[in-house]
Design an enzyme around this catalytic site. Structure first.
Site, PDB file in Angstrom:
ATOM      1  N   ARG A   1      -8.536   1.738   5.142  1.00 28.34           N
ATOM      2  CA  ARG A   1      -7.861   2.805   4.403  1.00 28.34           C
ATOM      3  C   ARG A   1      -6.820   3.460   5.290  1.00 28.34           C
ATOM      4  NH1 ARG A   1      -7.319   3.420  -0.580  1.00 28.34           N
ATOM      5  NH2 ARG A   1      -9.553   3.154  -0.912  1.00 28.34           N
TER       6      ARG A   1
ATOM      7  N   ARG B   1      -5.856  -8.668   2.774  1.00 30.37           N
ATOM      8  CA  ARG B   1      -6.224  -7.487   3.563  1.00 30.37           C
ATOM      9  C   ARG B   1      -7.676  -7.521   4.036  1.00 30.37           C
ATOM     10  NH1 ARG B   1      -6.771  -2.186  -0.440  1.00 30.37           N
ATOM     11  NH2 ARG B   1      -7.998  -3.164  -2.075  1.00 30.37           N
TER      12      ARG B   1
ATOM     13  N   HIS C   1       1.681  -1.909   1.916  1.00 31.50           N
ATOM     14  CA  HIS C   1       1.131  -0.694   1.301  1.00 31.50           C
ATOM     15  C   HIS C   1       1.084   0.464   2.301  1.00 31.50           C
ATOM     16  CE1 HIS C   1      -1.611   1.835  -0.922  1.00 31.50           C
ATOM     17  NE2 HIS C   1      -2.004   0.895  -1.757  1.00 31.50           N
TER      18      HIS C   1
ATOM     19  N   ASP D   1       1.357   7.639  -9.178  1.00 33.16           N
ATOM     20  CA  ASP D   1       1.100   6.199  -9.010  1.00 33.16           C
ATOM     21  C   ASP D   1       2.160   5.449  -9.818  1.00 33.16           C
ATOM     22  OD1 ASP D   1       0.118   3.690  -8.623  1.00 33.16           O
ATOM     23  OD2 ASP D   1      -1.896   4.073  -9.407  1.00 33.16           O
TER      24      ASP D   1
ATOM     25  N   GLU E   1       5.570   1.841  -0.692  1.00 32.58           N
ATOM     26  CA  GLU E   1       5.232   0.426  -0.494  1.00 32.58           C
ATOM     27  C   GLU E   1       6.368  -0.467  -0.986  1.00 32.58           C
ATOM     28  OE1 GLU E   1       1.574  -0.191  -2.717  1.00 32.58           O
ATOM     29  OE2 GLU E   1       1.145   1.930  -2.572  1.00 32.58           O
TER      30      GLU E   1
HETATM   31  O1  LIG Z   1      -7.972   1.836  -3.168  1.00 33.29           O
HETATM   32  P1  LIG Z   1      -7.073   0.655  -2.997  1.00 33.29           P
HETATM   33  O2  LIG Z   1      -7.649  -0.614  -3.565  1.00 33.29           O
HETATM   34  O3  LIG Z   1      -6.623   0.485  -1.591  1.00 33.29           O
HETATM   35  O4  LIG Z   1      -5.779   0.966  -3.872  1.00 33.29           O
HETATM   36  C1  LIG Z   1      -5.073   2.126  -3.663  1.00 33.29           C
HETATM   37  C2  LIG Z   1      -3.884   2.289  -4.632  1.00 33.29           C
HETATM   38  O5  LIG Z   1      -2.890   1.362  -4.300  1.00 33.29           O
HETATM   39  C3  LIG Z   1      -1.660   1.581  -4.985  1.00 33.29           C
HETATM   40  O6  LIG Z   1      -0.729   0.667  -4.539  1.00 33.29           O
HETATM   41  C4  LIG Z   1      -1.872   1.420  -6.458  1.00 33.29           C
HETATM   42  O7  LIG Z   1      -0.660   1.672  -7.160  1.00 33.29           O
HETATM   43  C5  LIG Z   1      -2.959   2.384  -6.917  1.00 33.29           C
HETATM   44  O8  LIG Z   1      -3.200   2.210  -8.301  1.00 33.29           O
HETATM   45  C6  LIG Z   1      -4.216   2.158  -6.101  1.00 33.29           C
HETATM   46  O9  LIG Z   1      -5.215   3.071  -6.485  1.00 33.29           O
END
Ligand SMILES: O=P(O)(O)OC[C@H]1O[C@@H](O)[C@H](O)[C@@H](O)[C@@H]1O
Length: 271
Positions: free
Chosen positions: A52, A75, A141, A186, A243
């Site tokens: 994260r 990932r 991301h 989002d 992103e």
């Molecule tokens: O919790 P994750 O799987 O890392 O995703 C996080 C977010 O990633 C973003 O890129 C998406 O647009 C969101 O909808 C999503 O919630």
């Protein structure tokens, strides 16, 4: 074999970064201005879990827009280290039995991270070594660290169409001078012509993309963040995801073809 969670350090003229083979994941990047990326202290660092924060590599599926695990499998795989110099690293991932069980296609992906004084450049390259065409979506991301998301303005997206994922993908035209964060945001911006600037009091970062047509802007806001177990309380206030992505129009690669997309994040003087 060394753990894929052992960071590969990069350094150049006072700038530093760290990249994990697990996910080919940039987990830290600092310049003279301090740390530029958000990384959740609640990250699990275990096989099968996503990290994260930092720069997760999304491939071969963006989010839940298809049958694969969310954001694909790149990932949560250990990538091979192809080259590691003081200020650059190249990692590779290719198909194996586990990836083919999820996505029955041959591929070779490479992620290259290059550090310079004030810029982090991340390039994703995908090659199709097979005999049939493949199609995928992808994104870098990036979690940009901010002091307080309430004070952030994301500029450069006025006049650009976006899909609003908080409204079942409804398409809208952005007519605001900047994206601001008052609750969940989002959005997938389509065919973004410009660089995007993330501005907050005392600091600005400019995100430029080549090869990636779309830009995703995401912050979960307080309410949705409560359902994200690997974010610390109030962690959502400390980042904005911008992103570079190939999200709406998948990339199609004929047999033998190669695609590359680059995201460059530069620390810019604050106004
Ligand atoms: O919790 P994750 O799987 O890392 O995703 C996080 C977010 O990633 C973003 O890129 C998406 O647009 C969101 O909808 C999503 O919630």
């Amino acid at each position: 074999m060394p753990s894929p969670f052992t960071p590969l350090p990069l350094e150049r003229a006072g700038a530093r970064a760290a990249v994990l083979p697990y996910g080919a994941h940039v987990t830290a990047w600092s310049t003279a201005d301090g740390e530029q990326l958000y990384l959740s202290p609640r990250t699990a660092y275990e096989e099968g879990s996503a990290i994260r924060g930092g720069v997760p590599v999304v491939f071969p599926q963006f989010s839940d827009r298809g049958p694969l695990p969310k954001h694909g499998f790149a990932r949560t795989r250990a990538w091979d280290v192809l080259a590691h110099a003081a200020d650059a690293v190249t990692l590779a991932l290719r198909d194996d039995a586990a990836t083919r069980a999820l996505w029955p296609h041959p591929f070779r992906a490479e992620l290259r991270v290059v550090l310079s004084d004030d810029t982090l450049a991340v390039t994703l390259a995908v090659e199709n070594p097979g005999a049939d065409a493949i199609a995928f979506t992808a994104a870098l991301h990036t979690y940009l660290r901010v002091a307080d998301v309430a004070d952030v303005a994301v500029e450069g997206l006025r006049g650009v169409r976006y899909q609003d994922n908080t409204a079942r993908g409804a398409e809208r035209l952005d007519d605001a001078d900047a994206v601001r964060f008052d609750g969940e945001v989002d959005r997938v911006y389509l065919d973004v012509p410009n660089e995007v600037t993330v501005r907050e009091p005392g600091r600005a970062r400019v995100v430029r993309a080549e090869g990636f047509r779309d830009v995703v802007v995401w912050n979960p806001g307080a309410e949705r963040a409560r359902g994200i177990a690997d974010l610390e309380p109030d962690g959502w206030r400390r980042f904005v995801c911008v992103e570079a992505g190939a999200v709406v129009q998948p990339v199609t690669l004929d047999a033998g073809a190669r695609w590359t997309g680059t995201q460059r994040i530069a620390v810019a003087p604050a106004r």
